[in-house]
Write a protein that holds these residues in place. Structure first.
Motif, PDB file in Angstrom:
ATOM      1  N   THR A   1       0.835  -1.208   0.000  1.00  0.00           N
ATOM      2  CA  THR A   1       0.000   0.000   0.000  1.00  0.00           C
ATOM      3  C   THR A   1       0.866   1.254   0.000  1.00  0.00           C
ATOM      4  O   THR A   1       0.567   2.235  -0.707  1.00  0.00           O
ATOM      5  CB  THR A   1      -0.952  -0.002   1.201  1.00  0.00           C
ATOM      6  OG1 THR A   1      -1.877  -1.082   1.052  1.00  0.00           O
ATOM      7  CG2 THR A   1      -1.719   1.309   1.302  1.00  0.00           C
ATOM      8  N   ALA A   2       1.938   1.239   0.767  1.00  0.00           N
ATOM      9  CA  ALA A   2       2.844   2.396   0.783  1.00  0.00           C
ATOM     10  C   ALA A   2       3.475   2.614  -0.581  1.00  0.00           C
ATOM     11  O   ALA A   2       3.590   3.761  -1.054  1.00  0.00           O
ATOM     12  CB  ALA A   2       3.925   2.197   1.845  1.00  0.00           C
ATOM     13  N   ARG A   3       3.873   1.531  -1.241  1.00  0.00           N
ATOM     14  CA  ARG A   3       4.428   1.657  -2.601  1.00  0.00           C
ATOM     15  C   ARG A   3       3.356   2.146  -3.570  1.00  0.00           C
ATOM     16  O   ARG A   3       3.618   3.012  -4.421  1.00  0.00           O
ATOM     17  CB  ARG A   3       4.982   0.315  -3.058  1.00  0.00           C
ATOM     18  CG  ARG A   3       6.244  -0.125  -2.327  1.00  0.00           C
ATOM     19  CD  ARG A   3       6.578  -1.576  -2.613  1.00  0.00           C
ATOM     20  NE  ARG A   3       6.699  -1.848  -4.045  1.00  0.00           N
ATOM     21  CZ  ARG A   3       6.789  -3.076  -4.571  1.00  0.00           C
ATOM     22  NH1 ARG A   3       6.749  -4.144  -3.765  1.00  0.00           N
ATOM     23  NH2 ARG A   3       6.909  -3.238  -5.866  1.00  0.00           N
ATOM     24  N   ARG A   4       2.162   1.587  -3.448  1.00  0.00           N
ATOM     25  CA  ARG A   4       1.054   1.975  -4.322  1.00  0.00           C
ATOM     26  C   ARG A   4       0.775   3.466  -4.213  1.00  0.00           C
ATOM     27  O   ARG A   4       0.553   4.150  -5.222  1.00  0.00           O
ATOM     28  CB  ARG A   4      -0.186   1.174  -3.933  1.00  0.00           C
ATOM     29  CG  ARG A   4      -1.491   1.683  -4.524  1.00  0.00           C
ATOM     30  CD  ARG A   4      -2.667   0.994  -3.887  1.00  0.00           C
ATOM     31  NE  ARG A   4      -3.931   1.511  -4.395  1.00  0.00           N
ATOM     32  CZ  ARG A   4      -5.000   0.762  -4.645  1.00  0.00           C
ATOM     33  NH1 ARG A   4      -4.967  -0.537  -4.426  1.00  0.00           N
ATOM     34  NH2 ARG A   4      -6.107   1.320  -5.091  1.00  0.00           N
ATOM     35  N   ASP A   5       0.750   3.979  -2.986  1.00  0.00           N
ATOM     36  CA  ASP A   5       0.422   5.389  -2.783  1.00  0.00           C
ATOM     37  C   ASP A   5       1.392   6.317  -3.490  1.00  0.00           C
ATOM     38  O   ASP A   5       1.034   7.468  -3.812  1.00  0.00           O
ATOM     39  CB  ASP A   5       0.400   5.703  -1.286  1.00  0.00           C
ATOM     40  CG  ASP A   5      -0.788   5.066  -0.573  1.00  0.00           C
ATOM     41  OD1 ASP A   5      -1.728   4.619  -1.269  1.00  0.00           O
ATOM     42  OD2 ASP A   5      -0.761   5.004   0.670  1.00  0.00           O
ATOM     43  N   ARG A   6       2.593   5.848  -3.767  1.00  0.00           N
ATOM     44  CA  ARG A   6       3.593   6.681  -4.441  1.00  0.00           C
ATOM     45  C   ARG A   6       3.446   6.681  -5.956  1.00  0.00           C
ATOM     46  O   ARG A   6       3.966   7.588  -6.611  1.00  0.00           O
ATOM     47  CB  ARG A   6       5.001   6.224  -4.059  1.00  0.00           C
ATOM     48  CG  ARG A   6       5.384   6.514  -2.607  1.00  0.00           C
ATOM     49  CD  ARG A   6       6.874   6.327  -2.360  1.00  0.00           C
ATOM     50  NE  ARG A   6       7.277   4.927  -2.464  1.00  0.00           N
ATOM     51  CZ  ARG A   6       7.304   4.072  -1.430  1.00  0.00           C
ATOM     52  NH1 ARG A   6       6.933   4.484  -0.218  1.00  0.00           N
ATOM     53  NH2 ARG A   6       7.684   2.834  -1.595  1.00  0.00           N
ATOM     54  N   VAL A   7       2.752   5.663  -6.518  1.00  0.00           N
ATOM     55  CA  VAL A   7       2.785   5.541  -7.976  1.00  0.00           C
ATOM     56  C   VAL A   7       1.428   5.313  -8.638  1.00  0.00           C
ATOM     57  O   VAL A   7       1.288   5.518  -9.848  1.00  0.00           O
ATOM     58  CB  VAL A   7       3.752   4.404  -8.414  1.00  0.00           C
ATOM     59  CG1 VAL A   7       5.183   4.764  -8.080  1.00  0.00           C
ATOM     60  CG2 VAL A   7       3.364   3.067  -7.798  1.00  0.00           C
TER      61      VAL A   7
END
Length: 447
Positions: free
Chosen positions: A27-33
């Motif tokens: 989710t943290a990675r998703r929020d960036r991209v």
């Protein structure tokens, strides 16, 4: 009962709280991209799926009562479908049917001519999504009739493209701030037995809609009536008996194309190959997608030959429409549906689930209505002592079920409906376990 294609253990098993640490990291990675406008119903990330279970990246095994929104009716990795995909991909993944055609497309069209309601001559065109199918069905209707007006219904959902958003009834999250929308779309009342005036029959509800069409538009201006035989996103609304036949008869009498949007209801989901068949309705055009290809992107319109053949060469199509890998998946999926008699399995799912849901309605005042057909069932949640929608409760119940390892979806014009769309291959024991969890979530938060 166990059905073929179940590679993973068919049981609920939690090894972390949900979401687990790997899902949280994703989710943290998703929020960036990933664009914020792309939402997800649950905060866990899938690593594997089969039969009636989804295994997340943390190793939790969840019961799937959503089927990716009615897509994986045969399961998310049925071996026959997976093998057909691999075999076709090893030969060729694309040529574009409009350039160099191939047999798979023709075979899918042959299958759909046989399966869709009616014994008239039929033609099919293949696309990528349900919205594309609906949009192209309307193109066909407008060209074939020489008319432009299209009638849709309250609570309808037909897609997220500009034209299909015009047909869709719900503002948030679908339509808000995306207009202006395609013109000459008109909305009339749906038959909604739970919220209609007491005693309103299907025939009377149809007469109400038809009177509005004739008064506000004029029958001779209408190209098509577009309707879901059971409304999906709008709340799994099953119209009162007689409503659909009366509309179809009116359309035939006035040269209006009757389009059944079976994107969610079609392909064995409701206990028949198509939901239109429950009342003997034979649509002029049927739109399909979701369950047609075991998870591969494919959609179709199948309709009367004289309608689809009225379109000039090149008027229908698209670069990826009827992709050969998706066609191979569809042929394997339809064969699994036949050999495992998944329409009958959908009826068996209803036999198991509906009495339990009805018992909850008798026990809990917040369960206002139980409805649906086959493996397309729903609970409408309301505030105690009345019929005011309870969307916050629906959201809370879905989250509570997820915390115990069961994926359920919400829907409805008011956001207050819990919908059940299990894979048609789900086993009885797994289904019962999922229903146990849902019942406990309702008892915990709905008293």
């Amino acid at each position: 009962m166990t059905y073929s294609g179940q590679r993973l253990p068919q049981k609920r098993s939690l090894v972390t709280a949900l979401p687990g640490p790997r899902s949280e990291a994703l989710t943290a990675r998703r929020d960036r991209v990933v664009a914020a406008g792309v939402g997800s119903s649950v905060p866990v990330y899938a690593a594997d799926a089969d039969g009636g279970v989804i295994v997340d990246v943390d190793g939790n095994s969840l019961i799937d009562l959503g089927s990716g929104i009615a897509v994986t009716g045969v399961g998310a990795s049925h071996p026959a479908v997976a093998a057909a995909i691999a075999e076709q991909a090893a030969r060729f993944t694309h040529t574009c049917f409009m350039v160099t055609p191939y047999e798979g497309y023709v075979r899918v069209a042959e299958e759909l001519a046989e399966l869709t309601p009616g014994d008239h001559a039929k033609r099919t065109a293949l696309f990528n999504s349900g919205a594309e199918a609906v949009e192209n069905a309307i193109k066909v209707a407008r060209l074939a009739t020489g008319r432009s007006a299209v009638v849709a219904f309250d609570h309808a959902y037909h897609g997220r493209t500009n034209l299909t958003l015009a047909l869709t009834a719900k503002a948030m999250p679908y339509k808000a701030h995306f207009g202006p929308f395609a013109p000459d779309i008109h909305r009339v009342p749906m038959s909604y037995p739970y919220r209609d005036p007491a005693g309103l029959t299907g025939a009377q509800a149809a007469a109400r809609a038809i009177e509005q069409i004739e008064r506000q538009i004029g029958a001779d201006s209408v190209a098509a009536v577009v309707i879901e035989p059971i409304q999906g996103e709008g709340g799994f609304i099953v119209p009162a008996p007689g409503f659909l036949p009366a509309l179809a008869d009116w359309a035939t009498a006035h040269g209006v194309v009757f389009i059944a949007d079976e994107v969610q209801t079609g392909l064995a989901r409701t206990g028949a190959w198509f939901a239109s068949a429950h009342e003997g309705v034979v649509p002029d055009i049927v739109t399909m997608a979701k369950g047609i290809a075991g998870g591969m992107p494919l959609a179709a319109i199948t309709g009367r030959a004289e309608l689809l053949d009225a379109v000039h060469a090149g008027g229908l199509g698209g670069t990826y429409g009827g992709n050969p890998v998706a066609c191979a998946a569809a042929l394997a999926t339809l064969e699994v549906m036949r050999t495992e008699d998944l329409p009958a399995r959908a009826r068996r799912i209803e036999e198991i689930a509906r009495p339990r849901l009805s018992a909850l309605a008798g026990e809990l005042a917040v369960v206002g209505d139980v409805r649906g057909r086959g493996a397309m069932l729903a609970l409408e949640l309301v505030e105690p002592g009345g019929a005011d929608p309870a969307p916050a409760l629906a959201k809370t119940v879905a989250a509570e079920a997820l915390s115990h390892g069961v994926v359920v979806l919400t829907c409805g014009s008011y956001g207050n409906v819990i919908r059940l769309l299990p894979p048609l291959v789900i086993g009885d024991d797994l289904l019962s376990d999922g229903l146990d969890v849902l019942a406990q979530a309702l008892r915990t938060h709905g008293r």
